[in-house]
Structure formats: C-alpha cells, structure tokens
Design an enzyme around this catalytic site. Sequence first.
Site, PDB file in Angstrom:
ATOM      1  N   ARG A  73       3.037   8.535  -4.481  1.00 40.73           N
ATOM      2  CA  ARG A  73       3.340   7.108  -4.369  1.00 40.73           C
ATOM      3  C   ARG A  73       2.971   6.385  -5.660  1.00 40.73           C
ATOM      4  O   ARG A  73       3.714   5.519  -6.124  1.00 40.73           O
ATOM      5  CB  ARG A  73       2.597   6.486  -3.185  1.00 40.73           C
ATOM      6  CG  ARG A  73       3.117   6.933  -1.829  1.00 40.73           C
ATOM      7  CD  ARG A  73       2.405   6.203  -0.702  1.00 40.73           C
ATOM      8  NE  ARG A  73       2.771   4.802  -0.638  1.00 40.73           N
ATOM      9  CZ  ARG A  73       2.115   3.886   0.076  1.00 40.73           C
ATOM     10  NH1 ARG A  73       1.048   4.251   0.780  1.00 40.73           N
ATOM     11  NH2 ARG A  73       2.511   2.637   0.097  1.00 40.73           N
TER      12      ARG A  73
ATOM     13  N   CYS B 201      -4.624  -0.384  -3.043  1.00 41.88           N
ATOM     14  CA  CYS B 201      -3.918   0.706  -2.365  1.00 41.88           C
ATOM     15  C   CYS B 201      -2.531   0.163  -2.019  1.00 41.88           C
ATOM     16  O   CYS B 201      -1.908  -0.505  -2.826  1.00 41.88           O
ATOM     17  CB  CYS B 201      -4.685   1.181  -1.136  1.00 41.88           C
ATOM     18  SG  CYS B 201      -5.095  -0.147   0.026  1.00 41.88           S
TER      19      CYS B 201
END
Length: 282
Positions: free
Chosen positions: A181, A239
């Site tokens: 990611r 995050c």
Amino acid sequence: MTASWTTLVDARTLAAALKRDDLAILDCRFSLAAPEAGPAAYAASHLPGALYAHLDRDLSDHRKQSGGRHPWPDATDFDARLGDWGITASHQVVAYDDGDGAFAARLWFLLRALGHERAAVLDGGWKHWTDLGLPTQTGVREVTRVARTERFDESRLLDAPQVQAHLARGGMLVDARGRERFRGEAEPIDRVAGHVPGAVNRPYADNLVDGRFKPREQLAREFRELLAAHAPGDVVAMCGSGVTACHHLLAMEHAGLPGAKLFTGSWSGWIEDPARPVAAGS
C-alpha cells in the site's frame, strides 16, 4: 502499592488482577469488513467485567465530513463515552482486541492524548487470553456513570496542513501501512494509492512476533535505527485512517521512546484534497 500499567500488560498478570476495584477493561474487537462482528463476538464471550468499545461509534466521529475514514472524536464526546463506561481519571484501563492490538492501541492513544497515563493494551489480545484458558464470561456489568472534563493534548494531534508544515521543517513521518500500500502497488480501501511524499514506511506488523509485541529492547533498537537522528517527539505516525498508526505510538512508548504524534486523518485524510501531492514506490 497497586500496580499501574501504562503500555502493555501480560495476560496472566491481568488475570491475577481481575478483582481490582479500579480496573476497567474495554473490548475493542472489530472488523473493517464486518463492523458488527465485534459486538457479536463480545456478546458471545469476553473478558470478565469488560465493556465493549466500537471503533466507528465510540472511538471515531463519523458525523465529521473530513478527517479521514475514522475521524478523531472531539474530547467532549469521548469524555462522555468514558463517563458512560464509568471510567474516572483514576481507573486502570486495559484494552484488547483480536490479537495484533491495532484497535486497542487506538483506544490507548485516545486515553493517552487525554493525559490518562494508567492505560494499557493486553499483549496478545483475545487470542492469547483464550489460548491460555483464562476466564471469560457473557453479560454486561453494571456501571455508575461519571462526569469528565478532560481535554486532548492538541500538540500530539496533527491534521494534513500541519503534517505538510512538519515535513517542511524536516520532521519525520512514519507510515504504518503495509509495504504494498505504501508503494502504491495495491490499495484495497482508499480511492488513491501511494503515500505522502517524504514519509518512510514501517508496517505496524513489524512490531509483533507470533501475535505479541516484540521485547522492548528489540523495539527500541529497531525504532532508533528507523529514527536515526530524529528525536521521538519529532516523529509523526500515520496509516490509512489513524488507527494502526497508534500501534507505533504504543510500541515506541513501550520501548522507552515516548512523545511521537499522530496524523489523525492519515492517508484517507491526506487524499481528501486532490491538490496534495502523492508519491509511489519506496
């Protein structure tokens, strides 16, 4: 003197303290794919005396139109929720989830940002507890609601413009998402792939071994290597939505490196403005 736990607590240590009058246990089990799976698991069985904390309803404020996928709640609202649970400033709070500690760490940092020092995460969570055959129960204990007026330490909570300024000053931004990611090779949740230019990557799973936190000495070595010349207070964790980043804040404090901050909106908050730059690769 009654023991205080401020980062992690071992399952057997907690089991021996279940009858403490000042103990408040919060079950944070949750599934992003099935948001009601956590409450169902709690209803089926939970740690003795535990109450349930829902990521979406209790640990986030989805009335907000910005701030990422799990907007940080206002202190007044979070205080009220803690009051509903009967948690005072003197309670020893222990949070747990299904194992890796990410959702429990979100609750831990919410409390830490309020100045509540006596808060800890159950190391290994529900899985480790039940693997050890420690007691569980069903049903909800009665609590007496209390009034609270704490406020968040806003200096530890950054939004996207503040993160941009932090990076411009040479500050460090640590992204807790998985490597794929971060590099922009896969994005199963958010509409844009990639990362904030200038961020470095340490997946929060790197804090764990066999479902439990690594020894504090090992975490200290790894984070010092990552931080290099940066002081812990010059670090901001992020995050996807400000949840798993709290795992880094917990791991750093457990390792004796307290003071890092949180990008509350994280990646989902960053990409709310299409004008903000996006990087890919490592």
